[in-house]
Write a protein that holds these residues in place. Structure first.
Motif, PDB file in Angstrom:
ATOM      1  N   LEU A  11       0.819  -1.076   0.029  1.00  0.00           N
ATOM      2  CA  LEU A  11      -0.089   0.151  -0.125  1.00  0.00           C
ATOM      3  C   LEU A  11       0.868   1.147  -0.019  1.00  0.00           C
ATOM      4  N   GLY A  12       0.582   2.259  -0.812  1.00  0.00           N
ATOM      5  CA  GLY A  12       1.240   3.351  -0.870  1.00  0.00           C
ATOM      6  C   GLY A  12       2.401   3.362  -2.267  1.00  0.00           C
ATOM      7  N   HIS A  16      -0.146   1.133  -6.655  1.00  0.00           N
ATOM      8  CA  HIS A  16      -1.358   1.694  -5.880  1.00  0.00           C
ATOM      9  C   HIS A  16      -2.011   3.073  -6.247  1.00  0.00           C
ATOM     10  N   ARG A  20      -5.684   3.889  -7.535  1.00  0.00           N
ATOM     11  CA  ARG A  20      -6.649   5.114  -6.946  1.00  0.00           C
ATOM     12  C   ARG A  20      -6.974   6.101  -8.058  1.00  0.00           C
ATOM     13  N   ARG A 133       6.779   2.588   5.047  1.00  0.00           N
ATOM     14  CA  ARG A 133       6.390   1.697   6.094  1.00  0.00           C
ATOM     15  C   ARG A 133       7.397   1.550   7.134  1.00  0.00           C
ATOM     16  N   LEU A 150       1.356   9.389  -1.334  1.00  0.00           N
ATOM     17  CA  LEU A 150       0.250   8.369  -0.826  1.00  0.00           C
ATOM     18  C   LEU A 150       0.791   7.523   0.245  1.00  0.00           C
ATOM     19  N   GLU A 153       0.985   9.396   3.325  1.00  0.00           N
ATOM     20  CA  GLU A 153      -0.752   9.483   4.023  1.00  0.00           C
ATOM     21  C   GLU A 153      -0.933   8.300   4.793  1.00  0.00           C
ATOM     22  N   ILE A 154      -0.380   7.119   4.147  1.00  0.00           N
ATOM     23  CA  ILE A 154      -0.857   5.883   4.788  1.00  0.00           C
ATOM     24  C   ILE A 154      -0.176   5.658   6.013  1.00  0.00           C
ATOM     25  N   TYR A 155       1.124   5.951   5.774  1.00  0.00           N
ATOM     26  CA  TYR A 155       2.138   5.557   7.107  1.00  0.00           C
ATOM     27  C   TYR A 155       2.343   6.498   8.091  1.00  0.00           C
TER      28      TYR A 155
END
Length: 279
Positions: A11-12, A16, A20, A133, A150, A153-155
């Protein structure tokens, strides 16, 4: 229907981001390998797969053209992602704190100027999203990741510097794959693209003759790449992309002529030509 789209990476990842952007209403499903992303569609875990095929900086993505013909999937769309590289670090860290930056091997040279200017040592990670991550998990203020916003944002990482790549034209092209072909005409403002693979017959000048039909019928071939089949130096398969739809008379005649000089011909997909290829 699962309403999922599979991609290779964590993810990221930029794949990905492609999911999106192109299918914002679908859940992105991370997979360890390209084969796993294809398998996820074939076994019903996902409806579509997002596969990168080429990048303007480092060329075609290894293995993809080998995987496409045997995947059993069909190309239904193409997507493009402008690869912006960002320096991501744990909250509170400052640019002057960063001593090491982690990312995929192909991303590090693309921002070598920024790293040198800021005396940051590049470190190789298997994946840029994984680097983000792991930087978040380690919580070391002297470590950073080179990845997408992105991923930040996720991590939960801060963006210390945006768009630090040395060149401003780094773009990755993706193919959206489906178990069901969409061969109907879906003309957009830039027309249609037809992708196919073929093997020429073992006769003199076979490839030259096979390509002749596209020239005489005025069909523009935008891509022609060769690769070995099953590790044999004598078995060569070609991947090609042309402008137009198979129902167009010019392309139909060209494909008919191609058939005379090939031992194998398979249309992988027919899809609208995306706007970024015309910029």
């Amino acid at each position: 229907m699962t309403n999922r789209i599979a991609f290779q990476g964590e993810l990221g990842a930029y794949s990905h981001e492609a999911c999106r952007n192109a299918r914002p209403d679908m859940e992105a499903l991370p997979c360890a390998t390209f084969e796993d992303a294809i398998k996820a569609v074939k076994n019903g875990e996902a409806d579509l797969a997002m596969l990168p095929v080429e990048n303007t900086t480092y060329g075609r993505v290894a293995d993809i053209h080998r995987l496409l013909p045997q995947s059993g999937l069909h190309i239904i769309d193409e997507a493009f992602v402008r690869v912006h590289i960002n320096l991501l670090a744990v909250p509170g860290a400052k640019l002057c704190d960063i001593k090491e930056a982690f990312s995929h091997l192909v991303l590090l040279p693309q921002c070598a100027g920024f790293l040198e200017e800021n005396e940051i040592r590049g470190r190789v990670s298997p994946d840029n999203a994984r680097a983000a991550r792991e930087v978040a998990e380690a919580a070391n203020p002297s470590h950073a990741a080179l990845a997408s916003e992105l991923a930040g944002e996720i991590y939960g990482l801060d963006v210390l510097a945006r768009h630090i790549e040395d060149t401003d034209n780094n773009t990755t092209r993706f193919l959206i794959m489906s178990p069901d072909a969409q061969l109907e005409r879906r003309d957009g403002p830039h027309g249609m693209i037809t992708s196919f693979v073929f093997q020429v017959r073992n006769i003199p000048a076979a490839l030259y003759k096979a390509m002749g039909g596209f020239a005489t019928n005025g069909v523009n071939m935008t891509k022609l790449e060769s690769y070995m089949v099953d590790g044999s130096f004598t078995a060569t398969q070609f991947y090609a992309e042309v402008e137009g739809h198979p129902d167009d008379q010019a392309l139909r005649l060209a494909l008919d002529e191609l058939g005379y000089f090939t031992s194998y011909l398979h249309i992988l997909g027919v899809y609208p030509s995306a706007q970024p290829r015309h910029v």
